[in-house]
Design a protein around this motif. Structure first.
Motif, PDB file in Angstrom:
ATOM      1  N   PHE A  41      23.878  22.263  49.119  1.00  0.00           N
ATOM      2  CA  PHE A  41      23.244  22.292  50.436  1.00  0.00           C
ATOM      3  C   PHE A  41      23.769  23.453  51.287  1.00  0.00           C
ATOM      4  N   ALA A  42      24.987  23.928  50.971  1.00  0.00           N
ATOM      5  CA  ALA A  42      25.566  25.022  51.744  1.00  0.00           C
ATOM      6  C   ALA A  42      24.801  26.325  51.570  1.00  0.00           C
ATOM      7  N   THR A  43      23.961  26.403  50.554  1.00  0.00           N
ATOM      8  CA  THR A  43      23.185  27.630  50.314  1.00  0.00           C
ATOM      9  C   THR A  43      21.853  27.627  51.061  1.00  0.00           C
ATOM     10  N   VAL A  44      21.542  26.539  51.760  1.00  0.00           N
ATOM     11  CA  VAL A  44      20.266  26.429  52.476  1.00  0.00           C
ATOM     12  C   VAL A  44      20.434  26.887  53.922  1.00  0.00           C
ATOM     13  N   ASP A  45      19.749  27.941  54.301  1.00  0.00           N
ATOM     14  CA  ASP A  45      19.769  28.470  55.670  1.00  0.00           C
ATOM     15  C   ASP A  45      18.397  29.099  55.899  1.00  0.00           C
ATOM     16  N   ILE A  46      17.595  28.490  56.766  1.00  0.00           N
ATOM     17  CA  ILE A  46      16.168  28.820  56.844  1.00  0.00           C
ATOM     18  C   ILE A  46      15.870  29.853  57.923  1.00  0.00           C
ATOM     19  N   ASP A  47      15.413  31.014  57.480  1.00  0.00           N
ATOM     20  CA  ASP A  47      14.948  32.050  58.397  1.00  0.00           C
ATOM     21  C   ASP A  47      13.590  32.613  57.980  1.00  0.00           C
ATOM     22  N   THR A  48      13.240  32.440  56.704  1.00  0.00           N
ATOM     23  CA  THR A  48      12.006  33.023  56.187  1.00  0.00           C
ATOM     24  C   THR A  48      11.211  31.970  55.420  1.00  0.00           C
ATOM     25  N   GLU A  49       9.988  32.328  55.034  1.00  0.00           N
ATOM     26  CA  GLU A  49       9.151  31.429  54.231  1.00  0.00           C
ATOM     27  C   GLU A  49       9.816  31.108  52.896  1.00  0.00           C
ATOM     28  N   ALA A  50      10.452  32.111  52.288  1.00  0.00           N
ATOM     29  CA  ALA A  50      11.144  31.883  51.023  1.00  0.00           C
ATOM     30  C   ALA A  50      12.309  30.913  51.207  1.00  0.00           C
ATOM     31  N   ASP A  51      13.037  31.032  52.315  1.00  0.00           N
ATOM     32  CA  ASP A  51      14.124  30.100  52.606  1.00  0.00           C
ATOM     33  C   ASP A  51      13.591  28.677  52.738  1.00  0.00           C
ATOM     34  N   PHE A  52      12.448  28.537  53.399  1.00  0.00           N
ATOM     35  CA  PHE A  52      11.869  27.205  53.589  1.00  0.00           C
ATOM     36  C   PHE A  52      11.450  26.603  52.255  1.00  0.00           C
ATOM     37  N   ALA A  53      10.887  27.429  51.378  1.00  0.00           N
ATOM     38  CA  ALA A  53      10.490  26.948  50.049  1.00  0.00           C
ATOM     39  C   ALA A  53      11.716  26.482  49.263  1.00  0.00           C
ATOM     40  N   TYR A  54      12.808  27.225  49.382  1.00  0.00           N
ATOM     41  CA  TYR A  54      14.039  26.842  48.684  1.00  0.00           C
ATOM     42  C   TYR A  54      14.604  25.540  49.257  1.00  0.00           C
ATOM     43  N   ALA A  55      14.564  25.404  50.568  1.00  0.00           N
ATOM     44  CA  ALA A  55      15.039  24.177  51.201  1.00  0.00           C
ATOM     45  C   ALA A  55      14.205  22.979  50.771  1.00  0.00           C
ATOM     46  N   THR A  56      12.902  23.178  50.647  1.00  0.00           N
ATOM     47  CA  THR A  56      12.015  22.098  50.204  1.00  0.00           C
ATOM     48  C   THR A  56      12.359  21.679  48.782  1.00  0.00           C
ATOM     49  N   PHE A  57      12.621  22.664  47.924  1.00  0.00           N
ATOM     50  CA  PHE A  57      13.033  22.349  46.555  1.00  0.00           C
ATOM     51  C   PHE A  57      14.328  21.541  46.551  1.00  0.00           C
ATOM     52  N   CYS A  58      15.344  22.006  47.308  1.00  0.00           N
ATOM     53  CA  CYS A  58      16.629  21.307  47.331  1.00  0.00           C
ATOM     54  C   CYS A  58      16.480  19.884  47.865  1.00  0.00           C
ATOM     55  N   PHE A  59      15.684  19.733  48.917  1.00  0.00           N
ATOM     56  CA  PHE A  59      15.490  18.410  49.505  1.00  0.00           C
ATOM     57  C   PHE A  59      14.929  17.436  48.472  1.00  0.00           C
ATOM     58  N   HIS A  60      13.861  17.835  47.798  1.00  0.00           N
ATOM     59  CA  HIS A  60      13.222  16.933  46.842  1.00  0.00           C
ATOM     60  C   HIS A  60      14.054  16.767  45.569  1.00  0.00           C
ATOM     61  N   TYR A  61      14.691  17.820  45.109  1.00  0.00           N
ATOM     62  CA  TYR A  61      15.469  17.723  43.875  1.00  0.00           C
ATOM     63  C   TYR A  61      16.637  16.764  44.032  1.00  0.00           C
ATOM     64  N   TYR A  62      17.405  16.930  45.102  1.00  0.00           N
ATOM     65  CA  TYR A  62      18.585  16.090  45.268  1.00  0.00           C
ATOM     66  C   TYR A  62      18.235  14.688  45.743  1.00  0.00           C
ATOM     67  N   LYS A  63      17.090  14.550  46.387  1.00  0.00           N
ATOM     68  CA  LYS A  63      16.678  13.215  46.811  1.00  0.00           C
ATOM     69  C   LYS A  63      16.151  12.406  45.639  1.00  0.00           C
ATOM     70  N   THR A  64      15.340  13.029  44.785  1.00  0.00           N
ATOM     71  CA  THR A  64      14.693  12.274  43.705  1.00  0.00           C
ATOM     72  C   THR A  64      15.504  12.246  42.415  1.00  0.00           C
ATOM     73  N   GLN A  65      16.202  13.349  42.120  1.00  0.00           N
ATOM     74  CA  GLN A  65      16.930  13.427  40.864  1.00  0.00           C
ATOM     75  C   GLN A  65      18.358  12.942  40.958  1.00  0.00           C
ATOM     76  N   HIS A  66      18.985  13.165  42.093  1.00  0.00           N
ATOM     77  CA  HIS A  66      20.397  12.837  42.218  1.00  0.00           C
ATOM     78  C   HIS A  66      20.672  11.822  43.315  1.00  0.00           C
TER      79      HIS A  66
END
Length: 229
Positions: A199-224
């Motif tokens: 989660f420390a790698t998530v810092d949202i400033d751009t569209e790409a950052d938001f896409a990465y944050a969305t991936f991390c949110f769903h991955y760690y919520k559903t998989q872990h």
């Protein structure tokens, strides 16, 4: 006596690279609400305050149970430092908390136990503040006169033999009101709390950052079964 803490979330409007990012929905919550909920989940936080100049952000903050202090326009421009908004909030309070937790809405995903760990250290040690950092494993250098000049290693050096370096990840800050009123959120006396969670790698400033944050949110919520509240 139990220490008194407040959380301040600075969330101005007018983002140019990602318009409306502070209220954009990540997972099932507006971005801002992730930080509000994180602070509310701790019984050690007495007040959760959002400082903003934006009516839409104010509405979201109130909807999720935070207090709002409207930020003056002169403290809301691109060049205005965050500490000026924090000073403005403290000036509106009738009480003086022992510590201020600063949560940036652009860092919405945080390990659940991190806040208690930070507050424990802050309460037990005589530091003016605390901020989170993460290891930076990269081989860094400068480009000078079209040549790459290593900064933290020498050519051929193994990564495991390099001196450890860290970066400020922005997950959270804890500081004394006196530090904020002196014009800083952190200084050389502040403790660097090391965080290795992804989660420390998530810092949202751009569209790409938001896409990465969305991936991390769903991955760690559903998989872990992430411990993010």
């Amino acid at each position: 006596m139990t220490n008194q803490y407040i959380a301040i979330i600075p969330a101005r409007g007018g983002s140019k690279r990602l318009p409306g990012k502070n209220i954009r929905v990540l997972g099932d919550l507006p971005l801002l609400a992730h930080s509000i909920r994180y602070a509310q989940a701790s019984s050690r936080i007495q007040r959760v305050i959002v400082t903003t100049d934006d009516p839409a952000i104010e509405a979201v903050a109130l909807d999720y149970g935070a207090e709002v202090i409207q930020r003056p326009s002169e403290l809301s421009g691109d060049e205005a430092p965050t500490v000026s908004a924090l000073q403005h909030v403290l000036a509106q309070l009738t009480e003086s908390p022992d510590g201020v937790v600063v949560l940036q809405p652009t860092n919405p995903l945080r390990p659940l136990g991190l806040l208690d760990e930070a507050l424990d250290y802050f309460a037990e040690h005589n530091v003016s503040g605390l901020f989170t950092v993460s290891p930076n494993p990269h081989k860094l250098g400068r480009i000078h006169e079209q040549r790459f000049v290593p900064f933290n290693y020498h050519f051929g050096q193994r990564s495991q033999d390099m001196e450890p370096l860290f970066y400020e990840n922005g997950l959270l800050y804890v500081c004394r009101p006196s530090l904020i009123n002196s014009g800083a959120v952190m200084d050389e006396t502040c403790y660097p709390l090391v965080v290795t969670h992804p989660f420390a790698t998530v810092d949202i400033d751009t569209e790409a950052d938001f896409a990465y944050a969305t991936f991390c949110f769903h991955y760690y919520k559903t998989q872990h079964k992430s411990n993010h509240p």
